[in-house]
Enzyme design. Structure first.
Site, PDB file in Angstrom:
ATOM      1  N   SER A   1     -35.717   0.070 -33.788  1.00 12.82           N
ATOM      2  CA  SER A   1     -36.855  -0.721 -34.288  1.00 12.82           C
ATOM      3  C   SER A   1     -36.621  -2.207 -34.055  1.00 12.82           C
ATOM      4  O   SER A   1     -37.493  -2.918 -33.538  1.00 12.82           O
ATOM      5  CB  SER A   1     -37.039  -0.481 -35.792  1.00 12.82           C
ATOM      6  OG  SER A   1     -37.343   0.858 -36.067  1.00 12.82           O
TER       7      SER A   1
ATOM      8  N   ARG B   1     -37.030  -8.699 -39.793  1.00 14.34           N
ATOM      9  CA  ARG B   1     -37.192  -7.704 -40.855  1.00 14.34           C
ATOM     10  C   ARG B   1     -38.599  -7.760 -41.470  1.00 14.34           C
ATOM     11  O   ARG B   1     -39.151  -6.736 -41.868  1.00 14.34           O
ATOM     12  CB  ARG B   1     -36.103  -7.884 -41.924  1.00 14.34           C
ATOM     13  CG  ARG B   1     -35.786  -6.630 -42.715  1.00 14.34           C
ATOM     14  CD  ARG B   1     -34.516  -6.787 -43.543  1.00 14.34           C
ATOM     15  NE  ARG B   1     -33.363  -6.220 -42.908  1.00 14.34           N
ATOM     16  CZ  ARG B   1     -32.935  -4.969 -43.129  1.00 14.34           C
ATOM     17  NH1 ARG B   1     -33.579  -4.168 -43.947  1.00 14.34           N
ATOM     18  NH2 ARG B   1     -31.876  -4.509 -42.504  1.00 14.34           N
TER      19      ARG B   1
ATOM     20  N   HIS C   1     -40.779  -5.937 -39.071  1.00 11.80           N
ATOM     21  CA  HIS C   1     -40.465  -4.511 -39.216  1.00 11.80           C
ATOM     22  C   HIS C   1     -41.242  -3.899 -40.379  1.00 11.80           C
ATOM     23  O   HIS C   1     -41.848  -2.832 -40.257  1.00 11.80           O
ATOM     24  CB  HIS C   1     -38.955  -4.374 -39.437  1.00 11.80           C
ATOM     25  CG  HIS C   1     -38.475  -2.976 -39.633  1.00 11.80           C
ATOM     26  ND1 HIS C   1     -37.934  -2.544 -40.827  1.00 11.80           N
ATOM     27  CD2 HIS C   1     -38.465  -1.910 -38.807  1.00 11.80           C
ATOM     28  CE1 HIS C   1     -37.607  -1.269 -40.711  1.00 11.80           C
ATOM     29  NE2 HIS C   1     -37.910  -0.857 -39.502  1.00 11.80           N
TER      30      HIS C   1
END
Lengths: 209, 209
Positions: free
Chosen positions: B16, B39, B42
């Site tokens: 990812s 993040r 994500h």
């Protein structure tokens, strides 16, 4: 510096939903679907999300009827279970998240999968007629589809399948849609997440805006 | 139908994050900011989010140092406090959400504001040096800015200010940025939410990917 902003919760909701209805393309949804889609867009803060939302036939009715009949809501993550507004639930429905149950780590090792997926094994006693809310882990949605391959596995009434991200999210949602065995709501592609999933459940649970 | 998908959690994260780093425009961030932005992208499942993220100077360092020194994390919603990964916190830091405290409803009536905003009055004993995580309510962020207008109000070490939505979200984040008195991370505009906020905290708390 003085700040000027709306402090009335009801007014904030009304203005938010009016903005969404003026900007989003909602024509292809029926009235039930439209209310759910509006709340999903609201949670994401993203006009355009509606282009990725798919409702299987009468899924909102199936899910709402299940909740009225007292079905539990099975959630893949605590952010989902914590976000559901208990006051909107029509039958004081149970909201269940098994992710942090003590046996999940061992189950995951034994099955060779993630904890998010393994936690669904603990759903089996609750799964028949339940409303499923998967808003985080693609592996959880894939694992549910694998469980449902078996005739012995109880069928949920509806699946809100909105895992998010870059690995498996799009694929797991496409697989749920293609399976066609349980009424479902999905967000196609990478978008999704706990807030969008919670919004769908909250909208299905009560017509109040 | 057999399903083929990655079931190793570490491999899912690695793939990812590699995808995000290959697709997103991250050049303008320093190394600390880049990890946090990755993040956040994500959690949202959204390449392009990075264009809306703003870090004030050294905010990641300020927030991380505060956490290492044992600062509590003050959250505006249970979806935020529940999402924070306790294992990533460097000093077993307290994670506090006062939204459901019994006195909040009366406080909100008395102050003429939302419960989300009124709940911040209960932060005062914890606010000095804390890390603030606002991922839901624009009124909460506005109320914090109003509290900070008073010299008597303790200063947090950093504010992750990412409320979401169509009424006040963009304005409250712009006001936080303009105030310039506390190090902050914002997502400009309507985008934001609990998942993005949690992701920022989790990334600041630990360098582990």
């Amino acid at each position: 510096m003085p700040y000027t902003y709306e402090t009335n919760g009801a007014a904030i909701y009304a203005e938010s939903f009016a903005t969404i209805r003026s900007e989003a393309k909602l024509d292809r949804f029926d009235a039930d679907e439209e209310r759910v889609a509006v709340r999903m867009i609201h949670a994401a803060g993203l006009i355009g999300l509606e282009e990725h939302i798919r409702f299987s036939s009468d899924v909102v009715v199936h899910a709402r009827d299940a909740l009225k009949a007292g079905a539990p809501i099975l959630c893949d993550a605590r952010m989902v279970s914590e976000g559901i507004t208990r006051k909107r639930l029509p039958a004081d429905n149970q909201v269940i998240c098994t992710l942090h149950a003590p046996e999940v780590a061992d189950l995951a090792s034994g099955l060779g999968t993630t904890r998010s997926a393994a936690a669904l094994e603990l759903w089996r006693p609750h799964l028949g007629g339940a409303v499923v809310a998967i808003g985080n882990a693609p592996t959880a949605l894939f694992h549910l589809l694998e469980m449902l391959e078996s005739r012995d596995c109880p069928r949920p009434a509806a699946i809100i399948g909105c895992p998010v991200g870059f690995v498996g999210a799009a694929e797991s949602k496409a697989a749920l849609w293609a399976a066609g065995t349980v009424p479902c709501v999905i967000v196609q592609g990478r978008l999704g997440g706990s807030a969008i999933t919670v919004a769908a459940i909250n909208a299905i649970a009560s017509p109040a805006e």
